[in-house]
Design a protein around this motif. Structure first.
Motif, PDB file in Angstrom:
ATOM      1  N   GLN A  19       0.769  -1.424   0.025  1.00 18.51           N
ATOM      2  CA  GLN A  19      -0.016  -0.027  -0.095  1.00 18.51           C
ATOM      3  C   GLN A  19       1.025   1.409  -0.077  1.00 18.51           C
ATOM      4  OE1 GLN A  19      -2.312  -1.469   3.310  1.00 18.51           O
ATOM      5  NE2 GLN A  19      -4.279  -0.911   1.962  1.00 18.51           N
ATOM      6  N   GLN A  77      -8.556  10.334   7.332  1.00 19.99           N
ATOM      7  CA  GLN A  77      -8.818   9.081   7.642  1.00 19.99           C
ATOM      8  C   GLN A  77      -7.942   7.936   7.675  1.00 19.99           C
ATOM      9  OE1 GLN A  77     -12.423   7.651   5.543  1.00 19.99           O
ATOM     10  NE2 GLN A  77     -12.312   5.580   6.426  1.00 19.99           N
ATOM     11  N   LEU A 118       3.600  -7.177   9.087  1.00 19.84           N
ATOM     12  CA  LEU A 118       2.346  -6.290   9.449  1.00 19.84           C
ATOM     13  C   LEU A 118       2.590  -4.938   9.733  1.00 19.84           C
ATOM     14  CD1 LEU A 118      -0.092  -8.884  11.540  1.00 19.84           C
ATOM     15  CD2 LEU A 118       0.104  -8.276   8.586  1.00 19.84           C
ATOM     16  N   LEU A 177      -4.147   1.194  14.160  1.00 18.67           N
ATOM     17  CA  LEU A 177      -3.501  -0.146  14.152  1.00 18.67           C
ATOM     18  C   LEU A 177      -2.178   0.006  14.659  1.00 18.67           C
ATOM     19  CD1 LEU A 177      -4.648  -0.855  10.415  1.00 18.67           C
ATOM     20  CD2 LEU A 177      -5.578  -1.895  12.471  1.00 18.67           C
ATOM     21  N   GLY A 195     -14.732  -0.178   9.851  1.00 20.06           N
ATOM     22  CA  GLY A 195     -14.877   1.142   8.957  1.00 20.06           C
ATOM     23  C   GLY A 195     -13.257   1.359   8.705  1.00 20.06           C
ATOM     24  N   ASN A 196     -12.491   0.460   9.210  1.00 19.98           N
ATOM     25  CA  ASN A 196     -10.919   0.529   9.027  1.00 19.98           C
ATOM     26  C   ASN A 196     -10.464  -0.299   7.681  1.00 19.98           C
ATOM     27  OD1 ASN A 196      -8.093   0.362   9.070  1.00 19.98           O
ATOM     28  ND2 ASN A 196      -8.239   0.960  11.242  1.00 19.98           N
ATOM     29  N   ARG A 197     -10.149   0.409   6.750  1.00 23.37           N
ATOM     30  CA  ARG A 197     -10.014  -0.288   5.611  1.00 23.37           C
ATOM     31  C   ARG A 197      -8.716  -0.975   5.469  1.00 23.37           C
ATOM     32  NH1 ARG A 197     -10.816   5.373   2.437  1.00 23.37           N
ATOM     33  NH2 ARG A 197      -9.366   5.776   3.977  1.00 23.37           N
ATOM     34  N   ARG A 198      -7.813  -0.463   6.196  1.00 26.23           N
ATOM     35  CA  ARG A 198      -6.535  -1.041   6.060  1.00 26.23           C
ATOM     36  C   ARG A 198      -6.341  -2.585   6.750  1.00 26.23           C
ATOM     37  NH1 ARG A 198      -1.674   1.678   4.554  1.00 26.23           N
ATOM     38  NH2 ARG A 198      -2.235   3.356   3.572  1.00 26.23           N
ATOM     39  N   LEU A 199      -7.243  -2.389   7.858  1.00 24.44           N
ATOM     40  CA  LEU A 199      -7.492  -3.906   8.793  1.00 24.44           C
ATOM     41  C   LEU A 199      -7.855  -4.885   7.835  1.00 24.44           C
ATOM     42  CD1 LEU A 199      -7.324  -4.549  11.682  1.00 24.44           C
ATOM     43  CD2 LEU A 199      -9.636  -3.833  11.931  1.00 24.44           C
ATOM     44  N   GLU A 228      -2.571  -0.750  18.288  1.00 25.00           N
ATOM     45  CA  GLU A 228      -2.905  -2.204  18.778  1.00 25.00           C
ATOM     46  C   GLU A 228      -1.631  -3.167  18.438  1.00 25.00           C
ATOM     47  OE1 GLU A 228      -5.548  -3.202  20.092  1.00 25.00           O
ATOM     48  OE2 GLU A 228      -6.256  -0.957  19.998  1.00 25.00           O
ATOM     49  N   LEU A 229      -0.908  -2.829  17.266  1.00 26.97           N
ATOM     50  CA  LEU A 229       0.094  -3.921  17.132  1.00 26.97           C
ATOM     51  C   LEU A 229       1.345  -3.679  17.679  1.00 26.97           C
ATOM     52  CD1 LEU A 229      -0.444  -4.333  13.042  1.00 26.97           C
ATOM     53  CD2 LEU A 229      -0.799  -6.231  14.870  1.00 26.97           C
ATOM     54  N   GLU A 249      -6.674   5.702  10.630  1.00 29.00           N
ATOM     55  CA  GLU A 249      -6.677   4.287  10.669  1.00 29.00           C
ATOM     56  C   GLU A 249      -5.251   3.674  10.865  1.00 29.00           C
ATOM     57  OE1 GLU A 249      -8.034   3.038   6.967  1.00 29.00           O
ATOM     58  OE2 GLU A 249     -10.115   3.654   7.122  1.00 29.00           O
ATOM     59  N   LEU A 280      -5.951  -8.452  16.379  1.00 30.76           N
ATOM     60  CA  LEU A 280      -6.528  -7.749  15.203  1.00 30.76           C
ATOM     61  C   LEU A 280      -8.025  -7.738  15.243  1.00 30.76           C
ATOM     62  CD1 LEU A 280      -3.853  -7.992  12.486  1.00 30.76           C
ATOM     63  CD2 LEU A 280      -4.412  -5.887  13.654  1.00 30.76           C
ATOM     64  N   THR A 335       4.129  -2.336   7.009  1.00 28.77           N
ATOM     65  CA  THR A 335       3.363  -1.586   5.956  1.00 28.77           C
ATOM     66  C   THR A 335       2.708  -0.458   6.890  1.00 28.77           C
ATOM     67  OG1 THR A 335       1.230  -2.528   6.436  1.00 28.77           O
ATOM     68  CG2 THR A 335       2.634  -3.809   5.054  1.00 28.77           C
ATOM     69  N   LEU A 336       2.769  -0.360   8.025  1.00 33.98           N
ATOM     70  CA  LEU A 336       2.174   0.899   8.669  1.00 33.98           C
ATOM     71  C   LEU A 336       3.056   1.973   9.072  1.00 33.98           C
ATOM     72  CD1 LEU A 336      -0.250  -1.343  11.045  1.00 33.98           C
ATOM     73  CD2 LEU A 336      -0.802  -0.034   9.075  1.00 33.98           C
ATOM     74  N   SER A 379      -6.822  -5.849   4.762  1.00 35.44           N
ATOM     75  CA  SER A 379      -5.469  -6.412   4.183  1.00 35.44           C
ATOM     76  C   SER A 379      -4.728  -7.211   5.234  1.00 35.44           C
ATOM     77  CB  SER A 379      -4.863  -5.485   3.200  1.00 35.44           C
ATOM     78  OG  SER A 379      -4.082  -4.376   4.301  1.00 35.44           O
ATOM     79  N   LEU A 380      -4.564  -6.529   6.460  1.00 37.09           N
ATOM     80  CA  LEU A 380      -3.748  -7.053   7.578  1.00 37.09           C
ATOM     81  C   LEU A 380      -4.389  -8.680   7.924  1.00 37.09           C
ATOM     82  CD1 LEU A 380      -2.722  -4.053   9.620  1.00 37.09           C
ATOM     83  CD2 LEU A 380      -1.515  -5.341   8.229  1.00 37.09           C
ATOM     84  N   PHE A 384      -9.646  -6.266  17.821  1.00 37.56           N
ATOM     85  CA  PHE A 384      -9.862  -4.863  17.677  1.00 37.56           C
ATOM     86  C   PHE A 384     -10.916  -4.461  16.853  1.00 37.56           C
ATOM     87  CE2 PHE A 384      -8.409  -1.371  14.808  1.00 37.56           C
ATOM     88  CZ  PHE A 384      -8.561  -0.280  15.786  1.00 37.56           C
TER      89      PHE A 384
END
Lengths: 221, 221
Positions: free
Chosen positions: A59, A77, A154, A85, B147-151, A88-89, A81, B89, A157-158, B153-154, B92
């Motif tokens: 991405q 947004q 994981l 993440l 609502g988290n679009r990146r979630l 959490e991670l 997001e 994940l 990518t963030l 793919s993870l 979450f």
DNA sequence: TGGGTCGCCATTGTATACACGATAGTAGCT
DNA sequence: AGCTACTATCGTGTATACAATGGCGACCCA
């Protein structure tokens, strides 16, 4: 006995494009043409394509069939997001690191925290390159110390995104001091094998970074 | 006015290989040769390569330069790592879903829970295909509702693995009933906008699934 | 007989040619 | 004038040819 680490054209393309993306070489929305990049690197389209697809899977760029890849813009947004993440991670990683880290890991973490402190406050002005470098290695080392090998890809990518990478240039002295303090705290928590503590500090650390980002990007770019 | 959704050779290769991997067509350790696959699908190596690299980035296969891709074997450590990440994940995601889900989402979740119940207990014996299908869509819908679009793919790289997909064939009646119950509970928690509840149920749900896997794989294969 | 080296072959890495879809600009029609 | 259809062109999608690499076995030599 060190392997020459063969340089494949694909890797050249991947690293170069990635570096360009992080450095903000192309404005958001730019169309990256395979031919142009291939010519620039003196290689053919094939490895460039491969590199672009890889970046798309991370991405770092947006891909659409028949249209090619575009440099994405980062909406508020997206930012929300990503940081949600990361909270959490990375906090999970910190907790696992507290359980599995070796003394060598702890010592390396402390050294990186000292490096960062030195880069931030050891000279007349902050050395943002060194700060970013030390910070990056610190966070990666925590993931490594967690012992969860899948976590790295994981989180990768963030955290390796333009807007995350260049965060430190936006930190004021207070925010910078807080960030450095968090790193020392994390090293202490992990040395103490206190997962709960490590998790809490990391959550706070990412939230703090997020807040700086959100404030500063409001009227930016 | 529905778009014909052009079929690119790359997508054919990707879907086919992926399906083969999930179906366990190739034993762990198998070497997937680009030429063989290309011949089988009646396409050239180029799109096959692209598909394989994509699968490698999702860790569905292991890639090493000059050696090609291999079908990975799943150690107990892999399994532990994957489920540990799923706990974080997906719980979450459940919490976020509780905050952001629409009434439509909730209704769809309940319907999927009923579908799963029906597939598990509505006939003389469980219909594992339908169960897996309903379960998969249920979990995906929660991520969507978060609502988290990146979630997406993870999590996608964690749940679409052979050993996760075929879990249900290993569930006994009690474990199956518990799993179905968890789905209804999750729908209730999300309908109630109770993030804490949703998180707790999801954590329990994944842990329960993990335990079934660990027990059954001990002397398996 | 054991170890080491050389060379062949299978397979991946890269380049290039061609096919096809997408887009933009233009001309023709209403 | 505005809209549509056609076409030229650009860029991606796929195929194929060739180069490079790594594994493996045969052969040589001690």
């Amino acid at each position: 006995m060190n392997k020459p680490e063969r340089l494949r054209a694909t890797d050249i393309a991947y690293s170069s494009i990635r570096q360009g993306l992080i450095a903000g070489r192309w404005p958001a929305g730019s169309h990256l043409r395979e031919t142009e990049l291939a010519d620039e690197f003196g290689i053919s389209r094939t490895p460039v394509r491969e590199a672009l697809r890889r970046l798309a899977s991370e991405q770092m760029v947006e891909f659409e069939p028949h249209l090619g890849v575009r440099v994405p813009g980062w909406s508020e947004q997206d930012l929300a997001e990503i940081f949600a993440l990361r909270v959490e991670l990375e906090s999970f990683a910190a907790g696992e690191a507290a359980r599995h880290a070796t003394p060598d890991h702890v010592e390396a973490l402390r050294q990186l925290a000292r490096d960062m402190e030195q880069a931030a406050f050891g000279g007349p002005q902050p050395d943002y390159v060194r700060i970013t470098e030390a910070n990056d290695r610190f966070h990666r080392l925590i993931v490594t110390a967690s012992g969860n090998r899948r976590l790295m890809s994981l989180i990768g990518t963030l955290i390796e995104l333009p807007l995350v990478i260049r965060t430190f240039a936006r930190f004021d002295t207070k925010a910078m001091a807080r960030s450095v303090q968090h790193h020392f705290d994390l090293a202490d928590a992990i040395a103490d094998r206190n997962a709960d503590w490590a998790i809490a500090v990391m959550r706070a650390h990412i939230h703090a970074g997020r807040q700086v980002m959100l404030k500063k990007t409001a009227g930016d770019d």
